[in-house]
Design an enzyme around this catalytic site. Structure first.
Site, mmCIF file in Angstrom:
data_model
loop_
_atom_site.group_PDB
_atom_site.id
_atom_site.type_symbol
_atom_site.label_atom_id
_atom_site.label_comp_id
_atom_site.label_asym_id
_atom_site.label_seq_id
_atom_site.Cartn_x
_atom_site.Cartn_y
_atom_site.Cartn_z
ATOM 1 N N ASN A 1 -1.860 5.266 11.297
ATOM 2 C CA ASN A 1 -3.188 4.988 10.718
ATOM 3 C C ASN A 1 -3.345 5.549 9.308
ATOM 4 O OD1 ASN A 1 -3.868 4.993 13.924
ATOM 5 N ND2 ASN A 1 -5.016 3.478 12.768
ATOM 6 N N ILE B 1 -16.794 -3.520 15.548
ATOM 7 C CA ILE B 1 -15.993 -2.640 16.409
ATOM 8 C C ILE B 1 -15.602 -3.445 17.643
ATOM 9 C CG2 ILE B 1 -16.079 -0.599 17.907
ATOM 10 C CD1 ILE B 1 -17.797 0.781 15.804
ATOM 11 N N GLY C 1 1.276 -7.443 -0.464
ATOM 12 C CA GLY C 1 1.127 -6.517 -1.588
ATOM 13 C C GLY C 1 0.578 -7.223 -2.819
ATOM 14 N N ASP D 1 9.616 -6.843 -3.321
ATOM 15 C CA ASP D 1 8.457 -7.248 -2.514
ATOM 16 C C ASP D 1 8.241 -8.750 -2.730
ATOM 17 O OD1 ASP D 1 5.737 -5.360 -1.517
ATOM 18 O OD2 ASP D 1 5.595 -7.537 -1.578
ATOM 19 N N VAL E 1 -8.320 -1.067 9.975
ATOM 20 C CA VAL E 1 -9.737 -1.037 10.332
ATOM 21 C C VAL E 1 -10.624 -0.501 9.204
ATOM 22 C CG1 VAL E 1 -9.466 1.181 11.580
ATOM 23 C CG2 VAL E 1 -11.382 -0.278 12.113
ATOM 24 N N TYR F 1 4.362 -6.351 17.600
ATOM 25 C CA TYR F 1 4.605 -5.514 16.412
ATOM 26 C C TYR F 1 5.399 -4.267 16.804
ATOM 27 C CZ TYR F 1 3.403 -2.176 12.652
ATOM 28 O OH TYR F 1 3.440 -1.224 11.655
ATOM 29 N N PHE G 1 0.837 -1.208 0.000
ATOM 30 C CA PHE G 1 0.000 0.000 0.000
ATOM 31 C C PHE G 1 0.876 1.264 0.000
ATOM 32 C CE2 PHE G 1 -2.168 2.758 3.372
ATOM 33 C CZ PHE G 1 -2.836 3.545 2.454
ATOM 34 N N ALA H 1 7.058 -5.221 5.602
ATOM 35 C CA ALA H 1 6.702 -5.657 6.953
ATOM 36 C C ALA H 1 5.361 -6.369 6.870
ATOM 37 C CB ALA H 1 6.577 -4.451 7.887
HETATM 38 N N1 LIG Z 1 -0.515 1.561 7.077
HETATM 39 C C1 LIG Z 1 -0.268 2.152 8.234
HETATM 40 O O1 LIG Z 1 -1.143 2.748 8.841
HETATM 41 C C2 LIG Z 1 1.113 2.152 8.830
HETATM 42 C C3 LIG Z 1 1.333 2.882 9.984
HETATM 43 C C4 LIG Z 1 2.603 2.890 10.547
HETATM 44 C C5 LIG Z 1 3.617 2.191 9.956
HETATM 45 N N2 LIG Z 1 3.391 1.468 8.831
HETATM 46 C C6 LIG Z 1 4.512 0.742 8.250
HETATM 47 O O2 LIG Z 1 4.650 1.140 6.899
HETATM 48 C C7 LIG Z 1 5.108 0.048 6.115
HETATM 49 C C8 LIG Z 1 4.147 -0.202 4.962
HETATM 50 O O3 LIG Z 1 2.870 -0.557 5.478
HETATM 51 P P1 LIG Z 1 1.626 -0.813 4.543
HETATM 52 O O4 LIG Z 1 0.435 -0.389 5.288
HETATM 53 O O5 LIG Z 1 1.885 -0.260 3.200
HETATM 54 O O6 LIG Z 1 1.595 -2.412 4.504
HETATM 55 P P2 LIG Z 1 1.524 -3.395 3.248
HETATM 56 O O7 LIG Z 1 1.306 -4.756 3.806
HETATM 57 O O8 LIG Z 1 0.561 -2.913 2.242
HETATM 58 O O9 LIG Z 1 2.987 -3.298 2.661
HETATM 59 C C9 LIG Z 1 4.056 -4.057 3.121
HETATM 60 C C10 LIG Z 1 4.656 -4.775 1.946
HETATM 61 O O10 LIG Z 1 5.792 -5.513 2.389
HETATM 62 C C11 LIG Z 1 5.823 -6.741 1.679
HETATM 63 N N3 LIG Z 1 6.615 -7.692 2.457
HETATM 64 C C12 LIG Z 1 6.326 -8.234 3.663
HETATM 65 N N4 LIG Z 1 7.317 -9.038 4.071
HETATM 66 C C13 LIG Z 1 8.267 -9.001 3.107
HETATM 67 C C14 LIG Z 1 9.517 -9.623 2.958
HETATM 68 N N5 LIG Z 1 9.998 -10.463 3.882
HETATM 69 N N6 LIG Z 1 10.231 -9.369 1.842
HETATM 70 C C15 LIG Z 1 9.745 -8.528 0.880
HETATM 71 N N7 LIG Z 1 8.559 -7.908 0.978
HETATM 72 C C16 LIG Z 1 7.824 -8.142 2.077
HETATM 73 C C17 LIG Z 1 4.368 -7.125 1.538
HETATM 74 O O11 LIG Z 1 4.125 -8.036 0.489
HETATM 75 C C18 LIG Z 1 3.704 -5.777 1.296
HETATM 76 O O12 LIG Z 1 3.593 -5.497 -0.074
HETATM 77 C C19 LIG Z 1 5.248 -1.128 7.077
HETATM 78 O O13 LIG Z 1 6.572 -1.177 7.522
HETATM 79 C C20 LIG Z 1 4.328 -0.757 8.219
HETATM 80 O O14 LIG Z 1 4.725 -1.375 9.413
HETATM 81 C C21 LIG Z 1 2.148 1.416 8.258
#
Ligand SMILES: NC(=O)c1ccc[n+]([C@@H]2O[C@H](COP(=O)([O-])OP(=O)(O)OC[C@H]3O[C@@H](n4cnc5c(N)ncnc54)[C@H](O)[C@@H]3O)[C@@H](O)[C@H]2O)c1
Length: 334
Positions: free
Chosen positions: A170, A201, A39, A34, A185, A141, A14, A76
């Site tokens: 978020n 919820i 993803g 990735d 959520v 986490y 994302f 992640a």
């Molecule tokens: N979305 C949020 O609200 C939010 C908030 C705070 C932090 N983050 C952090 O931002 C980052 C992106 O989050 P997101 O919401 O886009 O999540 P997401 O799941 O959409 O993106 C994470 C991507 O990492 C890839 N991935 C996971 N493990 C992998 C691995 N071992 N090797 C290669 N690729 C791998 C997944 O396939 C996925 O495409 C993450 O580190 C997350 O912890 C997100």
């Protein structure tokens, strides 16, 4: 601005895919890595070099880092609530890639390293969370993110690597995975409503969050690697519009013109009640700006999700512990 070769891990996810688009738009050579765990190939920018690779595997990381000037590490599995119940798998995914990337960043003379951490590192301290508060995570986490932050600081100090730790909060918007029953959520609610099921919820819904629209957050993330002023900084990134979960749910039901009422489930163990951050530093250092209210962002996300259509829930990582786990997860009721 001088263009660079940039590696984005999690680039088919994302936030990663929006970041890749932004960096490509700015003229950088972008490599997106990735393993498609969370993803999707539909998110991959056609003008980047996409490598399907798992960042847990040393050799893959070594190859992918070759020739890189800047690393944005986003890969992640961001299922904070689930991390209590699947700690082995989630810790491995969230910790091992950081170590692999750091070793290769040092060995291959990478200039700058940006890590997307999370406000989960603040735990249950009194909000708004400030960047100078201690790390006191409440769940696996958050603990993994705190570990990664610490490792990045240690390596950067020892080897002189430019680094920035970002703590987004978020984030939501188009391309968020709506099929994962364990996380995000708004995406979970949207998918349920599209499947004619009422939103769920956990707890009383008085929890507060500051939802941050992805197109507001992305330019700020992209800015982190390119300025001396961001070196060695920890920066919260996102909105300061504080919204109770009940209100967010109502806003979404209105946006989707749904008459449904939410279903209340018992509170989830360990869920932090109030979580939002100060944003001043991101405004000053990253030019962050909230341009979308929650209603505006939801309207864009819902438009996208309707085009994508309802998604079959996909339970990616099994629960390793079921005691105290929400029944909707154990019984796969999503
Ligand atoms: N979305 C949020 O609200 C939010 C908030 C705070 C932090 N983050 C952090 O931002 C980052 C992106 O989050 P997101 O919401 O886009 O999540 P997401 O799941 O959409 O993106 C994470 C991507 O990492 C890839 N991935 C996971 N493990 C992998 C691995 N071992 N090797 C290669 N690729 C791998 C997944 O396939 C996925 O495409 C993450 O580190 C997350 O912890 C997100």
């Amino acid at each position: 601005m001088e263009t660079r070769t940039v590696l984005v891990t999690g680039g088919a996810g994302f936030m990663g895919s929006w970041l890749v688009d932004e960096l490509v738009k700015k003229g950088h050579q972008v490599v997106s890595a990735d393993n498609l765990l969370g993803g999707s190939e539909r998110n991959v920018n056609k003008d980047c070099k996409f490598v399907k690779a798992d960042m847990r595997i040393r050799d893959r990381v070594k190859k992918v880092v070759k020739g890189t000037d800047i690393i944005f590490h986003l890969a992640a599995y961001a299922a904070e609530g689930q991390s209590f119940f699947s700690p082995v798998a989630i810790n491995e995914i969230n910790i091992v890639p950081m170590n692999n990337l750091l070793v290769e960043a040092i060995n291959q003379d990478v200039e700058s390293f940006v890590f997307t951490s999370s406000m989960a590192v603040y735990g249950a301290q009194k909000p708004p969370f400030r960047e100078d508060m201690p790390r006191e995570p409440e769940d696996p986490y958050g603990a993994a993110k705190a570990y990664c932050e610490t490792m990045l600081e240690i390596f950067a100090r020892t080897y002189g690597l430019h680094y920035t730790i970002l703590r987004p909060h978020n984030v939501y918007g188009p391309r968020q995975n709506t099929a994962d029953p364990y996380r995000n959520v708004l995406g979970i609610w949207i998918n349920r409503i599209l499947r004619n099921k009422p939103p769920l919820i956990y707890g009383d819904g008085d929890q507060t969050r500051a939802f941050s629209y992805v197109e507001d957050v992305t330019p700020a993330i992209a800015n982190a690697a390119f300025h001396e002023k961001t070196n060695m900084q920890i920066i919260n990134v996102g909105s300061d519009e504080i919204t109770p979960i009940n209100d967010a749910c109502r806003a979404l039901l209105e946006t989707m013109r749904s008459e449904m009422e939410p279903i209340y489930e018992p509170a989830r163990p360990g869920e932090v009640k109030n979580a939002y951050c100060t944003v001043r530093k991101s405004v000053d250092l990253l030019d962050y700006k909230t341009s979308h209210t929650l209603k505006q962002g939801l309207s864009k996300m819902v438009g996208w999700a309707r085009d994508l259509g309802p998604q079959e829930p996909t339970y990616r990582l099994p629960l390793e512990i079921t005691r105290k786990a929400p029944r909707v997860w154990v019984e796969k009721l999503m």
